[in-house]
Design a protein around this motif. Sequence first.
Motif, mmCIF file in Angstrom:
data_model
loop_
_atom_site.group_PDB
_atom_site.id
_atom_site.type_symbol
_atom_site.label_atom_id
_atom_site.label_comp_id
_atom_site.label_asym_id
_atom_site.label_seq_id
_atom_site.Cartn_x
_atom_site.Cartn_y
_atom_site.Cartn_z
ATOM 1 N N ARG A 18 -4.688 16.479 35.787
ATOM 2 C CA ARG A 18 -3.905 17.696 35.875
ATOM 3 C C ARG A 18 -4.299 18.536 34.833
ATOM 4 N NH1 ARG A 18 -1.656 21.085 37.958
ATOM 5 N NH2 ARG A 18 0.479 21.859 37.759
ATOM 6 N N LEU A 19 -5.095 18.370 34.034
ATOM 7 C CA LEU A 19 -5.689 19.201 33.213
ATOM 8 C C LEU A 19 -6.601 20.096 33.820
ATOM 9 C CD1 LEU A 19 -5.808 20.347 30.282
ATOM 10 C CD2 LEU A 19 -7.374 18.730 29.595
ATOM 11 N N ASP A 20 -7.571 19.429 34.523
ATOM 12 C CA ASP A 20 -8.637 20.252 35.323
ATOM 13 C C ASP A 20 -7.908 21.251 36.157
ATOM 14 O OD1 ASP A 20 -10.502 18.675 33.921
ATOM 15 O OD2 ASP A 20 -10.607 17.132 35.537
ATOM 16 N N THR A 21 -7.033 20.816 36.818
ATOM 17 C CA THR A 21 -6.422 21.942 37.834
ATOM 18 C C THR A 21 -5.744 23.015 36.925
ATOM 19 O OG1 THR A 21 -4.150 20.730 38.039
ATOM 20 C CG2 THR A 21 -5.709 20.129 39.442
ATOM 21 N N ILE A 22 -5.174 22.820 36.002
ATOM 22 C CA ILE A 22 -4.413 23.724 35.209
ATOM 23 C C ILE A 22 -5.525 25.024 34.743
ATOM 24 C CG2 ILE A 22 -3.209 24.194 33.165
ATOM 25 C CD1 ILE A 22 -1.730 21.753 33.445
ATOM 26 N N ALA A 23 -6.581 24.156 34.358
ATOM 27 C CA ALA A 23 -7.767 25.049 33.677
ATOM 28 C C ALA A 23 -8.396 25.830 34.880
ATOM 29 C CB ALA A 23 -8.642 24.173 33.013
ATOM 30 N N HIS A 24 -8.555 25.325 35.992
ATOM 31 C CA HIS A 24 -9.075 26.071 37.112
ATOM 32 C C HIS A 24 -8.145 27.182 37.596
ATOM 33 C CE1 HIS A 24 -10.584 26.197 41.448
ATOM 34 N NE2 HIS A 24 -11.599 26.649 40.679
ATOM 35 N N ASN A 25 -6.802 26.976 37.587
ATOM 36 C CA ASN A 25 -5.663 27.801 37.933
ATOM 37 C C ASN A 25 -5.856 29.228 36.925
ATOM 38 O OD1 ASN A 25 -4.999 26.434 40.131
ATOM 39 N ND2 ASN A 25 -3.231 25.563 39.149
ATOM 40 N N VAL A 26 -5.862 28.824 35.630
ATOM 41 C CA VAL A 26 -5.814 29.913 34.614
ATOM 42 C C VAL A 26 -7.237 30.600 34.655
ATOM 43 C CG1 VAL A 26 -5.855 30.193 32.073
ATOM 44 C CG2 VAL A 26 -4.404 28.531 33.119
ATOM 45 N N ALA A 27 -8.234 29.945 34.905
ATOM 46 C CA ALA A 27 -9.480 30.930 35.036
ATOM 47 C C ALA A 27 -9.321 31.738 36.286
ATOM 48 C CB ALA A 27 -10.480 29.712 35.232
ATOM 49 N N ASN A 28 -8.467 31.479 37.366
ATOM 50 C CA ASN A 28 -8.567 32.035 38.397
ATOM 51 C C ASN A 28 -7.326 33.124 38.639
ATOM 52 O OD1 ASN A 28 -11.121 31.560 40.234
ATOM 53 N ND2 ASN A 28 -10.516 29.812 39.462
ATOM 54 N N SER A 29 -6.597 33.267 37.526
ATOM 55 C CA SER A 29 -5.291 33.995 37.428
ATOM 56 C C SER A 29 -5.420 35.458 38.094
ATOM 57 C CB SER A 29 -4.503 33.967 36.296
ATOM 58 O OG SER A 29 -5.343 34.314 35.063
ATOM 59 N N ARG A 30 -6.720 35.930 37.998
ATOM 60 C CA ARG A 30 -6.864 37.416 38.679
ATOM 61 C C ARG A 30 -7.729 37.412 39.592
ATOM 62 N NH1 ARG A 30 -5.412 41.590 35.140
ATOM 63 N NH2 ARG A 30 -4.406 40.912 33.049
ATOM 64 N N VAL A 200 -1.063 32.534 40.836
ATOM 65 C CA VAL A 200 -0.898 31.624 39.618
ATOM 66 C C VAL A 200 -0.035 32.402 38.798
ATOM 67 C CG1 VAL A 200 -2.577 30.829 37.741
ATOM 68 C CG2 VAL A 200 -3.359 30.610 39.883
ATOM 69 N N ASN A 201 0.812 31.685 38.121
ATOM 70 C CA ASN A 201 1.732 32.055 37.136
ATOM 71 C C ASN A 201 0.886 31.770 35.846
ATOM 72 O OD1 ASN A 201 3.768 32.793 35.165
ATOM 73 N ND2 ASN A 201 5.419 32.494 36.654
ATOM 74 N N PRO A 202 0.553 32.880 35.151
ATOM 75 C CA PRO A 202 -0.335 32.140 33.952
ATOM 76 C C PRO A 202 0.665 31.719 32.806
ATOM 77 C CG PRO A 202 -1.096 34.392 34.393
ATOM 78 C CD PRO A 202 -0.143 33.949 35.576
ATOM 79 N N MET A 203 1.696 32.133 32.685
ATOM 80 C CA MET A 203 2.611 31.923 31.495
ATOM 81 C C MET A 203 3.375 30.246 32.001
ATOM 82 S SD MET A 203 2.743 34.073 29.236
ATOM 83 C CE MET A 203 3.943 33.235 28.192
ATOM 84 N N LEU A 204 3.485 29.972 33.066
ATOM 85 C CA LEU A 204 3.997 28.711 33.758
ATOM 86 C C LEU A 204 2.792 27.665 33.434
ATOM 87 C CD1 LEU A 204 5.951 26.840 35.075
ATOM 88 C CD2 LEU A 204 4.980 27.641 37.343
ATOM 89 N N GLU A 205 1.534 28.292 33.653
ATOM 90 C CA GLU A 205 0.488 27.111 33.459
ATOM 91 C C GLU A 205 0.411 26.934 32.154
ATOM 92 O OE1 GLU A 205 -1.097 25.638 35.861
ATOM 93 O OE2 GLU A 205 -0.147 26.715 37.348
ATOM 94 N N ILE A 206 0.627 27.862 31.199
ATOM 95 C CA ILE A 206 0.149 27.750 29.921
ATOM 96 C C ILE A 206 1.564 26.711 29.368
ATOM 97 C CG2 ILE A 206 0.252 28.692 27.515
ATOM 98 C CD1 ILE A 206 -1.073 30.965 28.702
#
Length: 241
Positions: A18-30, A200-206
Amino acid sequence: METALPVALSAQLAMSKRLDTIAHNVANSRTTGFRAEEIKFEELISLSAPEPVSFASEGTTYFSTRSGEMTQTGNPLDMAVDGDAFFAFQGPNGPVYTRDGRMRINAQGMVETISGYPLVDVGGAPLQVDPNAGPVTITRDGMITQNGAQAGAVGLFQLPAGAKLTRFENSGLIPDRAAVPIVEFADVGVLQGFQEGSNVNPMLEISRLISLQRAFENASNLVQSSERTLDDAVKTLGTNS
């Protein structure tokens, strides 16, 4: 049988994924047209112990279907999809589907993605316009015109429900089953002059990341506690023997 240790380890493995997917999502939030990656976990129950023991599954990955934020750019070669559908382009090994509608026209008049892949129509054929015939107009049904003359139509496709999706580069998706061409545009259409951002919702991912870190620490504490209990049991048995 000591069950706390394997249960905690299964939880850590699931949280690591799950941590890997969160990191990938945050990296592509833009990243334009990016689809957030989610994981669905299931409970696995072992009946080998005197009492049933629940373990965390490895997890099944899927992509979020919610739309990203629409931004009006005014660029006639920018497009966005209104509704549940995707553009398609010819990838190296077959069609790839994307919500990234940033396009360009090359010197030969081929309509391409910004990465240089040919955009296709509903039949899968590359789209081509006259590079010298002036700006293009794209209607909701994907019809392309130049100076009032029809030049082709942008294809829209729906991915099959339940299809296994593989990511291509950042914003592309490749299903394991053929996508369905869209021919009715009541609920789906093309928006010219718009770009769709990442969903991606950055605040939700954080916030998920913070919760995940706490859960991982709790699992680590459980592993350490189980190891101490096993060590104490071994020492006690050794002393009594």
